[in-house]
Design an enzyme around this catalytic site. Sequence first.
Site, PDB file in Angstrom:
ATOM      1  N   ASP A 142       0.835  -1.098   0.031  1.00 42.15           N
ATOM      2  CA  ASP A 142       0.181  -0.090   0.049  1.00 42.15           C
ATOM      3  C   ASP A 142       0.825   1.281   0.004  1.00 42.15           C
ATOM      4  OD1 ASP A 142      -2.170  -1.875   0.070  1.00 42.15           O
ATOM      5  OD2 ASP A 142      -2.292  -1.634   2.191  1.00 42.15           O
ATOM      6  N   HIS A 173      -4.576  -1.942  -5.804  1.00 39.51           N
ATOM      7  CA  HIS A 173      -3.871  -0.713  -6.249  1.00 39.51           C
ATOM      8  C   HIS A 173      -4.721   0.425  -6.615  1.00 39.51           C
ATOM      9  CE1 HIS A 173      -0.131  -3.592  -7.233  1.00 39.51           C
ATOM     10  NE2 HIS A 173      -0.620  -3.525  -6.111  1.00 39.51           N
ATOM     11  N   GLN A 228       1.850  -6.330  -3.129  1.00 40.04           N
ATOM     12  CA  GLN A 228       2.388  -6.301  -1.694  1.00 40.04           C
ATOM     13  C   GLN A 228       3.675  -5.540  -1.582  1.00 40.04           C
ATOM     14  OE1 GLN A 228       1.297  -9.404  -3.153  1.00 40.04           O
ATOM     15  NE2 GLN A 228      -0.557  -8.646  -2.498  1.00 40.04           N
TER      16      GLN A 228
HETATM   17  P1  GDP Z   1      -0.608   0.219  -3.406  1.00 36.56           P
HETATM   18  O1  GDP Z   1      -1.074  -0.873  -3.182  1.00 36.56           O
HETATM   19  O2  GDP Z   1       0.453   0.631  -3.347  1.00 36.56           O
HETATM   20  O3  GDP Z   1      -1.015   0.672  -4.885  1.00 36.56           O
HETATM   21  O4  GDP Z   1      -1.369   1.541  -2.717  1.00 36.56           O
HETATM   22  P2  GDP Z   1      -2.854   1.658  -2.171  1.00 36.56           P
HETATM   23  O5  GDP Z   1      -3.752   2.111  -3.438  1.00 36.56           O
HETATM   24  O6  GDP Z   1      -3.397   0.363  -1.434  1.00 36.56           O
HETATM   25  O7  GDP Z   1      -2.791   2.774  -1.234  1.00 36.56           O
HETATM   26  C1  GDP Z   1      -2.362   3.966  -1.514  1.00 36.56           C
HETATM   27  C2  GDP Z   1      -3.392   5.011  -1.172  1.00 36.56           C
HETATM   28  O8  GDP Z   1      -2.688   6.374  -1.244  1.00 36.56           O
HETATM   29  C3  GDP Z   1      -4.401   5.088  -2.304  1.00 36.56           C
HETATM   30  O9  GDP Z   1      -5.689   5.480  -1.824  1.00 36.56           O
HETATM   31  C4  GDP Z   1      -3.810   6.273  -3.202  1.00 36.56           C
HETATM   32  O10 GDP Z   1      -4.955   6.927  -3.755  1.00 36.56           O
HETATM   33  C5  GDP Z   1      -3.342   7.025  -2.442  1.00 36.56           C
HETATM   34  N1  GDP Z   1      -2.249   7.876  -2.479  1.00 36.56           N
HETATM   35  C6  GDP Z   1      -1.033   7.572  -3.454  1.00 36.56           C
HETATM   36  N2  GDP Z   1      -0.425   8.723  -3.386  1.00 36.56           N
HETATM   37  C7  GDP Z   1      -0.757   9.794  -2.614  1.00 36.56           C
HETATM   38  C8  GDP Z   1      -0.120  10.975  -2.129  1.00 36.56           C
HETATM   39  O11 GDP Z   1       1.039  11.220  -2.393  1.00 36.56           O
HETATM   40  N3  GDP Z   1      -0.942  11.574  -1.184  1.00 36.56           N
HETATM   41  C9  GDP Z   1      -2.081  11.109  -0.817  1.00 36.56           C
HETATM   42  N4  GDP Z   1      -2.922  11.809   0.181  1.00 36.56           N
HETATM   43  N5  GDP Z   1      -2.411   9.986  -0.959  1.00 36.56           N
HETATM   44  C10 GDP Z   1      -1.753   9.293  -2.008  1.00 36.56           C
HETATM   45  P1  IMO Z   2      -0.853  -4.106  -2.133  1.00 36.82           P
HETATM   46  O1  IMO Z   2      -0.328  -4.758  -3.634  1.00 36.82           O
HETATM   47  C1  IMO Z   2      -0.900  -4.671   2.129  1.00 36.82           C
HETATM   48  C2  IMO Z   2      -1.046  -8.618   3.645  1.00 36.82           C
HETATM   49  C3  IMO Z   2      -2.430  -9.204   4.393  1.00 36.82           C
HETATM   50  C4  IMO Z   2      -1.549  -9.993   5.503  1.00 36.82           C
HETATM   51  C5  IMO Z   2      -0.798 -10.699   4.491  1.00 36.82           C
HETATM   52  C6  IMO Z   2      -0.923 -12.014   4.103  1.00 36.82           C
HETATM   53  O2  IMO Z   2      -1.978  -3.442  -2.344  1.00 36.82           O
HETATM   54  O3  IMO Z   2       0.161  -3.507  -1.653  1.00 36.82           O
HETATM   55  P2  IMO Z   2      -2.557 -12.786   1.995  1.00 36.82           P
HETATM   56  O4  IMO Z   2      -3.925 -12.449   1.586  1.00 36.82           O
HETATM   57  O5  IMO Z   2      -1.644 -12.255   0.827  1.00 36.82           O
HETATM   58  O6  IMO Z   2      -2.211 -14.133   2.340  1.00 36.82           O
HETATM   59  O7  IMO Z   2      -2.293 -11.998   3.456  1.00 36.82           O
HETATM   60  O8  IMO Z   2      -0.225  -9.831   3.690  1.00 36.82           O
HETATM   61  N1  IMO Z   2      -1.275  -8.155   2.342  1.00 36.82           N
HETATM   62  C7  IMO Z   2      -1.141  -6.722   2.163  1.00 36.82           C
HETATM   63  N2  IMO Z   2      -1.040  -5.795   2.724  1.00 36.82           N
HETATM   64  N3  IMO Z   2      -1.201  -4.271   0.741  1.00 36.82           N
HETATM   65  C8  IMO Z   2      -1.112  -5.520   0.032  1.00 36.82           C
HETATM   66  O9  IMO Z   2      -1.145  -5.537  -1.287  1.00 36.82           O
HETATM   67  C9  IMO Z   2      -1.406  -6.773   0.636  1.00 36.82           C
HETATM   68  N4  IMO Z   2      -1.680  -7.953   0.098  1.00 36.82           N
HETATM   69  C10 IMO Z   2      -1.651  -8.841   1.265  1.00 36.82           C
HETATM   70  O10 IMO Z   2      -3.125  -7.962   5.076  1.00 36.82           O
HETATM   71  O11 IMO Z   2      -1.098  -9.219   6.441  1.00 36.82           O
HETATM   72 MG    MG Z   3      -2.915  -1.477  -1.891  1.00 31.71          MG
END
Ligand code: GDP
Ligand code: IMO
Ligand code: MG
Length: 420
Positions: free
Chosen positions: A13, A41, A213
């Site tokens: 994330d 994502h 991840q």
């Molecule tokens: P990923 O799994 O690595 O793609 O990340 P996620 O999408 O799960 O979580 C990142 C969150 O942060 C999302 O809600 C994005 O829209 C948000 N995000 C990304 N870059 C920024 C930033 O620079 N500032 C803020 N406030 N939010 C961001």
């Molecule tokens: P993105 O790609 C954050 C975490 C779960 C749990 C552990 C194992 O969005 O960054 P799983 O279902 O994979 O067997 O869970 O990994 N986890 C993540 N945490 N971002 C993710 O993906 C995750 N995918 C799995 O919360 O702790």
């Molecule tokens: Mg994510």
Amino acid sequence: MSNIIVVGVQWGDEGKGKVIDFLSEKADIIVRYQGGNNAGHTVIVNGEKFVLHLIPSGILHPDKICIIGQGVVFNPKAFFQEIESLKERNVAINDDLLYISEDTHLIMPYHLSVEETSEKIHKIGTTGRGVGPAYTDKINRCGIKVIDLFDEDIFEEKLQINLVQKGNKFDLTSIKNEYLGYAKELKKYVKNTSLFLNEAIKNDKNILFEGAQGTLLDVDHGTYPYVTSSNATAGGACTGTGVGPTKIDRVIGVMKAYSTRVGEGPFPTELPSELGEAIRIKGREYGATTNRPRRCGWLDTVALKYAVRINGIDSLAITKLDVLNELETIKMCIGYEYQGQIIKEFPKSLKVLRECQPIYEELPGWQKEISHIRSYNDLPEQLKDYLARINEIIEVKFKFISVGPQRDQTILLDSFFVGR
Ligand code: GDP
Ligand code: IMO
Ligand code: MG
């Protein structure tokens, strides 16, 4: 040509979706190499939010080729649901530009149920998508691949073996009918994607390898057993796509300006306090897949240095700096104290890691709105100092600075693609 791996350097994330979406403009192909629909994502385009779970985050660029590599575990039902929900929102999905590797292993209905049981015995806090059990079967050599869907006899034979192994608790006919139904719809997407990618490399195409991840969730290098079941680190990009390491040009690490974690497991800089809660609210730190609140804490440069080393990271993207806008001071962990000793390397023992106390350095906050800033020079001095201090400790430069979730809330300090 440039072939670039984009990898999360924390516990997932980090904002990989935003970075991939941004870089996709200059890429030809975007390929997911591991994980499954456990990923979430987020990409925001013109104020509209899209969360991609299985389909590469380049999909919002209509002319790009998106590939699900064979290192991914693939749930066909989730795939079709994702396609449908994108189409409903007027995202043009060109079936001719979306490919799935023949070798990709399938997530089967029993994997979800196996995971539910195993979480009751040993809680990892998984996303509940059956990802771990699907990889378990792959390693146990009884997994079923996408290609098996196209030979009914082979599919049935493999399914039967799996159902016996799982104690005959699941109905063969209903699973068989469901999955052979998907086969008809899937056929047009399925390809020898390793061959395709290597041909594309010969033809000087730019490829983005999209990690899911993050490093500390990697099954080999993460905080095992509180990890996911695949190689989220850069090495996984080669095994997960069938592209050799000599073909990779760069590895970009994506990091958040602070740390978060979802699920169980150690997290030395966690802030289980009002401040942690304030960061969660300001940063909207709720899981993009499960909506669970993310645990929040300070930046941990011990963990970051480890991630840089494990992945061979040569440039960094930092996101969510704007979430820290209001803080008077910002802490950064620069080492751990363990039984009276100072540790600078990320410990391998989970027991040691659990007992580590972070040693913090405190830096002044910038206390200014930054979301509108588009040039590095216009960033507040305190923010530049924060970045410089991270650079100094982990010895990698930032090339991508994100000041908000939107595509254009980005400061690019260097072009990642040669000649583009
Ligand atoms: P990923 O799994 O690595 O793609 O990340 P996620 O999408 O799960 O979580 C990142 C969150 O942060 C999302 O809600 C994005 O829209 C948000 N995000 C990304 N870059 C920024 C930033 O620079 N500032 C803020 N406030 N939010 C961001
Ligand atoms: P993105 O790609 C954050 C975490 C779960 C749990 C552990 C194992 O969005 O960054 P799983 O279902 O994979 O067997 O869970 O990994 N986890 C993540 N945490 N971002 C993710 O993906 C995750 N995918 C799995 O919360 O702790
Ligand atoms: Mg994510």
